[in-house]
Design an enzyme around this catalytic site. Structure first.
Site, PDB file in Angstrom:
ATOM      1  CG  HIS A  16       7.844   0.235   0.051  1.00 13.73           C
ATOM      2  ND1 HIS A  16       7.041   1.346   0.031  1.00 13.73           N
ATOM      3  CD2 HIS A  16       9.095   0.702   0.315  1.00 13.73           C
ATOM      4  CE1 HIS A  16       7.766   2.423   0.254  1.00 13.73           C
ATOM      5  NE2 HIS A  16       9.014   2.057   0.440  1.00 13.73           N
ATOM      6  CB  ALA A  20       9.792   6.209   3.919  1.00 16.42           C
ATOM      7  CG  ASP A  56       1.002   4.738  -9.612  1.00 22.61           C
ATOM      8  OD1 ASP A  56       0.742   3.680  -9.016  1.00 22.61           O
ATOM      9  OD2 ASP A  56       1.583   5.702  -9.071  1.00 22.61           O
ATOM     10  CE  LYS A 106       3.050   1.656  -0.221  1.00 29.72           C
ATOM     11  NZ  LYS A 106       3.775   1.494  -1.481  1.00 29.72           N
TER      12      LYS A 106
END
Length: 265
Positions: free
Chosen positions: A55, A44, A11, A52
């Site tokens: 997310h 968050a 990652d 994203k």
């Protein structure tokens, strides 16, 4: 004889760069503030590791966020709202991620040792290619340049689906998956690695689970540090991590343990 581990897929934020995974939190806070709404750090961080856009969708599925949005705007957040905020988030993420594109101590040593051993090095991220544009040359200058970078949106499904890990392994020509390792600080990334059939190593201290920058983490007492790490470690184990270490500087002994198990199997 060739080394038993064929490839390692890392990652990025919280794993190899950006100790504490600070950039996404700042970027999300900024775009929600533009909407007139405060997003907490916990909100968050809750679904960190996903692409994203995914997310952002998950944030709006949080009941507390949904209620505050409805109170502020007088309606439920629509797909158009999410897309609009996402288009603001992309440049905000690029700017924040570039500022935090510092390699975590130990990352270069691990990378160099893997190359000496003949282990292929790939990577995957919840950031888009645009968000990574400034990061890649900055980390290359610091000594880290994985052969493959798979970004959000480049596979039909993002994490926890195994497709990003598989894409990296395909491009590396690394197989079988049981001879490869996925390293991540987020449970969703560990799930990705498990579903891909790889060995998995979770990082409990340097990433989203603790959520402190390097200086703040170093300032903790041993007792405070342990209290912060323990829940993060448990989440990674619950996600199926084969090994959990604090940060990338502790990876090489685990690499050799995994290599020994592969060789003995």
């Amino acid at each position: 004889m060739s080394f038993p581990v064929k490839a390692v897929v890392f990652d990025w934020a919280g794993t190899m760069i950006d100790f504490g995974c600070m950039a996404p939190v700042q970027a999300l806070a900024d775009v929600f503030e533009e909407e007139g709404m405060t997003l907490s750090v916990a909100e968050a961080r809750h679904d960190m590791g996903k692409a994203k856009l995914d997310h952002l969708r998950a944030i709006f599925e949080n009941p507390a966020v949904a209620v505050r949005w409805h109170t502020l705007k007088g309606r439920k957040a629509s797909d158009a709202d999410i897309e609009r905020i996402y288009h603001k988030l992309v440049p905000a993420m690029r700017a924040a991620a570039t500022k935090t594109a510092q390699l975590i101590p130990g990352a270069v040593d691990v990378f160099n040792e893997l190359r000496k051993l003949g282990v292929r090095v790939g990577s995957g991220t919840g950031y888009t290619r645009e968000m990574m544009a400034d990061i890649l040359p900055r980390v290359a200058e610091q000594g880290y340049a994985p052969e493959v970078v798979v970004c959000a949106g480049e596979t039909p499904s993002g994490r926890p689906a195994p497709l990003m890990a598989w894409k990296a392994l395909i491009e590396l020509d690394a197989w079988p998956a049981q001879a490869c390792i996925k390293v991540d600080d987020a449970p969703v990334g560990i799930e990705e690695g498990k579903l891909a059939g790889c060995w998995t190593v979770g990082l409990s201290a340097s990433g989203n689970g603790v959520g402190l920058d390097r200086e703040s983490f170093a300032a903790l007492s041993p007792e405070e540090r342990r209290a912060k790490i323990a829940p993060s470690e448990q989440l990674l184990k619950d996600a199926g991590a084969d090994f959990v270490i604090e940060d990338i500087s502790q990876f090489l002994p685990v690499l050799h343990q995994i290599a020994g198990r592969i060789a003995a199997s």
